[in-house]
Scaffold this motif. Structure first.
Motif, short mmCIF file in Angstrom:
data_model
loop_
_atom_site.label_atom_id
_atom_site.label_comp_id
_atom_site.label_asym_id
_atom_site.label_seq_id
_atom_site.Cartn_x
_atom_site.Cartn_y
_atom_site.Cartn_z
N GLU A 198 -29.27 25.83 -14.36
CA GLU A 198 -29.43 24.94 -15.51
C GLU A 198 -28.49 23.76 -15.33
O GLU A 198 -27.29 23.93 -15.11
CB GLU A 198 -29.11 25.70 -16.81
N ASP A 223 -34.84 23.45 -20.49
CA ASP A 223 -34.12 24.18 -21.55
C ASP A 223 -33.44 23.11 -22.39
O ASP A 223 -32.23 22.92 -22.32
CB ASP A 223 -33.12 25.18 -20.94
N GLU A 252 -28.60 33.41 -13.83
CA GLU A 252 -28.39 32.04 -14.35
C GLU A 252 -26.90 31.86 -14.65
O GLU A 252 -26.39 32.35 -15.66
CB GLU A 252 -29.22 31.82 -15.62
N HIS A 285 -25.28 23.69 -17.34
CA HIS A 285 -24.30 24.72 -16.96
C HIS A 285 -23.50 24.27 -15.74
O HIS A 285 -22.29 24.51 -15.66
CB HIS A 285 -25.01 26.05 -16.66
N HIS A 329 -33.50 25.07 -14.99
CA HIS A 329 -33.54 24.68 -16.39
C HIS A 329 -32.99 23.27 -16.45
O HIS A 329 -31.77 23.07 -16.52
CB HIS A 329 -32.68 25.62 -17.24
MG MG Z 1 -31.06 28.18 -19.59
#
Ligand code: MG
Ligand code: XLS
Length: 347
Positions: free
Chosen positions: A212, A285, A176, A215, A240
């Motif tokens: 994600e 998330d 990730e 991110h 996510h």
């Molecule tokens: Mg995450």
């Protein structure tokens, strides 16, 4: 076009009742960890994302026998609640030994701790009946470049991935990426970095990525293109979904909460490429808004899932012929207006 995907959803126990305002008094009480699992099904979720110590709290102080007993209890609890463990991730950022990185720490004793913890995490995943290990490489980076030898750090990350693949021949590793926070610069900031590590490893078929949204946005990239890149390599282990309002602290906002069109395009890329048809989860998330009151606070999960499903409908109801015509005519102004009207529900 594929047959319509029936999406299934997951989140991690850390997404409930945490993230109260860190700059002032508590705005809501913490909700007991063990009671969170009963909330999943009523909220429309069947997958549980775990850190190793979400399965076995305090595992550093427990014997292998105690760890395996607790894991068996959690496995039975999940099956009673009709829940599936999606992945287990080693929490490699909380212990004293991981302050300056885990696999890339300059200190050999600390690296040994990280490896020991990783083995425990893999054993927990196996005992839980879960084959995916997520590596969020939180502290694998630096605050100042001179602190570490970056090339050596990349070699150490690759060695770790290979060691994990050797340690257990069944697991998949989902890396990730995140570009910063807690470090100033992380060594695996984008899905391209993660997939390069996958191909460099000894079994590329078992190394994938988890993207994600926030991110990718923190890296200045569009999450839907990051997802498309992973999908093009058949390496999207999970997602996510959440949102992020610009380049600031990691916000984990509700999916679509900051930018509906960016959210639409993530759903579009997932839906149009059959993501989810092999059982992949739509992971969320998301954290409750910092100053939100209540206990337990779960609306952010329910609402993000609902928003995702609304956007699936929006993607499915796009007039694809019209889009193709606009693309062929290179009439991008018309295409943009059409998409915005479609999102607004205006004819
Ligand atoms: Mg995450
Ligand atoms: C933190 C990460 C974490 C991982 C699992 O930003 O997203 O929640 O998903 O370790």
């Amino acid at each position: 076009m594929n047959n319509a995907t029936t999406y299934r959803f997951s989140f991690g126990p850390w997404n409930i009742s945490e993230g109260g305002d860190p700059f002032g008094p508590d705005v809501r009480a913490a909700f007991p960890h063990e009671q969170k699992f009963a909330l999943y099904r009523p909220l429309g979720f069947e997958g549980v994302q775990f850190h190793d110590d979400d399965v076995v709290p305090g595992l550093d102080k427990l014997t292998p026998g105690q760890i395996s007993q607790k894991t068996c209890e959690v496995r039975a609890m999940l099956s009673n609640q009709g829940l599936t463990p999606e992945f287990v991730a080693p929490r490699l950022w909380f212990a004293e030994q991981t302050v300056d990185g885990a696999y890339t720490s300059n200190n050999a004793t600390d690296r040994a701790y990280a490896w020991d913890r990783t083995q425990k995490c893999i054993d927990i995943a196996e005992a839980l009946g879960c084959k995916a290990i997520v590596l969020w490489l939180s502290r694998e980076g630096t605050y100042i470049r001179e602190a570490k030898d970056a090339k050596l750090a990349y070699q150490r990350l690759l060695e770790t991935v290979n060691r994990m693949l050797d340690y257990n021949k069944q697991i998949e590793i989902w890396i990730e990426p995140k570009p910063n926070e807690p470090t100033d610069h992380a060594y695996v900031p984008t899905i391209g970095h993660a997939i390069a590590l996958a191909y460099a490893s000894k079994d590329a078929s078992r190394v994938k990525g988890l993207i994600e949204s926030a991110h990718a946005l923190l890296a200045g990239l569009d999450p839907s293109d990051e997802m498309a890149f992973a999908l093009a390599h058949d390496k999207l282990g999970s997602v996510h979904l959440n949102d992020q309002n610009g380049l600031k602290y990691d916000q984990d906002k509700n999916f679509g909460g900051a930018n509906l069109r960016v959210a639409f395009n993530q759903v579009r890329v997932l839906e149009q490429n059959g993501y989810g048809q092999r059982g992949e989860f739509i992971g969320l998330d998301v954290k409750a808004i910092r100053t939100q009151r209540g206990c337990p606070v779960t609306d952010h999960l329910k609402n993000s899932r609902e928003l995702f499903l609304h956007l699936v409908e929006k993607v499915r109801s796009v007039d694809h012929n019209l889009v193709r015509q606009f693309q062929e005519a290179r009439n991008y102004e018309a295409l943009e207006l059409y998409i915005l009207r479609h999102l607004l529900g205006v004819k």
